[in-house]
Design an enzyme around this catalytic site. Sequence first.
Site, PDB file in Angstrom:
ATOM      1  N   LYS A 177       0.823  -1.216   0.000  1.00 63.36           N
ATOM      2  CA  LYS A 177       0.000   0.000   0.000  1.00 63.36           C
ATOM      3  C   LYS A 177       0.853   1.260   0.000  1.00 63.36           C
ATOM      4  O   LYS A 177       0.602   2.184  -0.784  1.00 63.36           O
ATOM      5  CB  LYS A 177      -0.949  -0.027   1.203  1.00 63.36           C
ATOM      6  CG  LYS A 177      -1.801   1.221   1.398  1.00 63.36           C
ATOM      7  CD  LYS A 177      -2.962   0.948   2.310  1.00 63.36           C
ATOM      8  CE  LYS A 177      -2.567   0.333   3.623  1.00 63.36           C
ATOM      9  NZ  LYS A 177      -1.693   1.219   4.446  1.00 63.36           N
TER      10      LYS A 177
ATOM     11  N   LYS B 224       7.665  -6.351  10.702  1.00 63.49           N
ATOM     12  CA  LYS B 224       7.412  -5.758   9.385  1.00 63.49           C
ATOM     13  C   LYS B 224       8.655  -5.215   8.711  1.00 63.49           C
ATOM     14  O   LYS B 224       8.704  -5.084   7.492  1.00 63.49           O
ATOM     15  CB  LYS B 224       6.390  -4.622   9.509  1.00 63.49           C
ATOM     16  CG  LYS B 224       4.981  -5.088   9.818  1.00 63.49           C
ATOM     17  CD  LYS B 224       4.013  -3.920   9.870  1.00 63.49           C
ATOM     18  CE  LYS B 224       3.868  -3.247   8.515  1.00 63.49           C
ATOM     19  NZ  LYS B 224       2.865  -2.170   8.551  1.00 63.49           N
TER      20      LYS B 224
END
Length: 556
Positions: free
Chosen positions: A71, A105
């Site tokens: 994204k 992440k």
Amino acid sequence: MKTDVQIAQEAQKMHIREIAKKVGISEDDLELYGNYKAKVNLDVLDSKKDAPNGKLILVTAINPTAAGEGKTTTNVGLSMGLNKIGKLTFTALREPSLGPCFGVKGGAAGGGFAQVVPMEDINLHFTGDIHAVTTANNLLSALIDNHLHHGNKLNIDPNRITWRRVIDMNDRALRSLVIGLGGKTNGVTREDGFDISVASEIMAILCLADSVADLKDRLSRMIIGYTYDNKPVYAKDLEAVGSMALLLKDAIMPNLVQTLENTPAFIHGGPFANIAHGCNSVIATKTALKLADYVVTEAGFGADLGAEKFFDIKCRQAGLEPSVAVIVATIRALKKHGGVHKNELNLENFDALRMGFDNLRRHVENIRKFGVPAVVAINEFPTDTQAEVEFLEKMCNEIEVPVVLAQVWAKGGDGAIELAKKVVELAESGEAKFKPLYALDQPIIKKIEMIAKEIYRADGVDFSAKAIKNIMKFEEDGLGELPICMAKTQYSFTDDPERYGAPKGFRISINDVKVSAGAGFVIALAGDIMRMPGLPKVPSANRIDILEDGEIVGLF
């Protein structure tokens, strides 16, 4: 292929003064943090208040999976693509938290040839905003316990203090603590705990305030607990507002950086979308809208969380009018939503792609409920086959949603030119008729049920006795007309992170309800959501290092 860090460190960055000049920000309005980072004075927004706004573009996504969606990468690539077709464009993103950066992440500044730079600074301490939030939060905690120690004039019930300490790191051992041990000189013994800094109400306030005066007003309204006779105690009662505001005096100013292709970027504020409202600051967004033709912003995680809160909380409070929503999806992730094991995601599988498409379809339907036109961006992976791309495009055409292949990871802005053209077409069509999902004057329970039924497609909501009790108390205290901030797993429409795709026949369990009166929303905690994450078995921190020549490795 070079790593993200290698690409970022080889970037031909412009001095931040030149980036500012592109959008009409004078050097006098900058506070430099070296050559490539700067704070932008709040006077810029005030001086441009009569200027027309640019078009606001939201980048959101399907429910995230381990397969990857990209994204932020798509956001950055789209902003560069818009500049390439002649539209002066800003990107406006959140600041990464150190917790996930060293947890699971890795970095959060885009990827490949669609990044914001200097990415190593942005991913680490940056300009100190999160540290300022942490310090302001913990100053208030210290003042609370100091007040108890020195006689408790406000009659605060130590067992009903709701304000918690914070730290910008994933540390499960700090979730529940007993403080004040060791005798009277060490304060009052009571239960406490830590949340991650980006879950602090002060972070939400920083991102929703539109001025220093508004910041201070919101800080004053924060509820820190209750008295023995069940009355709310506010931060202003502890005379804490001035000191907290002083600690945030620099943090409230947007941070100006650039993309790999020198597109201006504001990176400001960092609330998580699964436990907070998940959007960058209102000040950064509003300032960018006054300086550019287009502003490309994002909302965390999938559209069921980030986009819903962007529309119902941020846009509503700030009076923003989004023109287009871009929904990012990858073929790999859709196959994951279709039941494919991660080891088989690189194999062509049309049945799984068709099943996983239900997740994307639901997000498209949801975006349309807010009156905002949507376009699907297929974030290309090297393993995608042409037949799979065409199959996904065909399914998007069947539900009459525009779809564009985005190749931004490999090609940067050149890989987003077609997406940029489609975004401009939709933005200039006048099709957007933005409206929030629910009215604020509805009861808290009805607002939660509407989100669960309309956005998640739940059959209903089950409230714990504790949640019902808190809701009744908040409405009694005049807080019933606040919007809802759902705290829910990002991985599923349900409150079960293992249910992929577009599940049906489920209910949402609300185990607790809290209030952030200063930020201006009620938090409904669904399932087993936690406000302090833990590290995985092998955290990213084990792979991150700096070499003797200054090269950073392992950040992503």
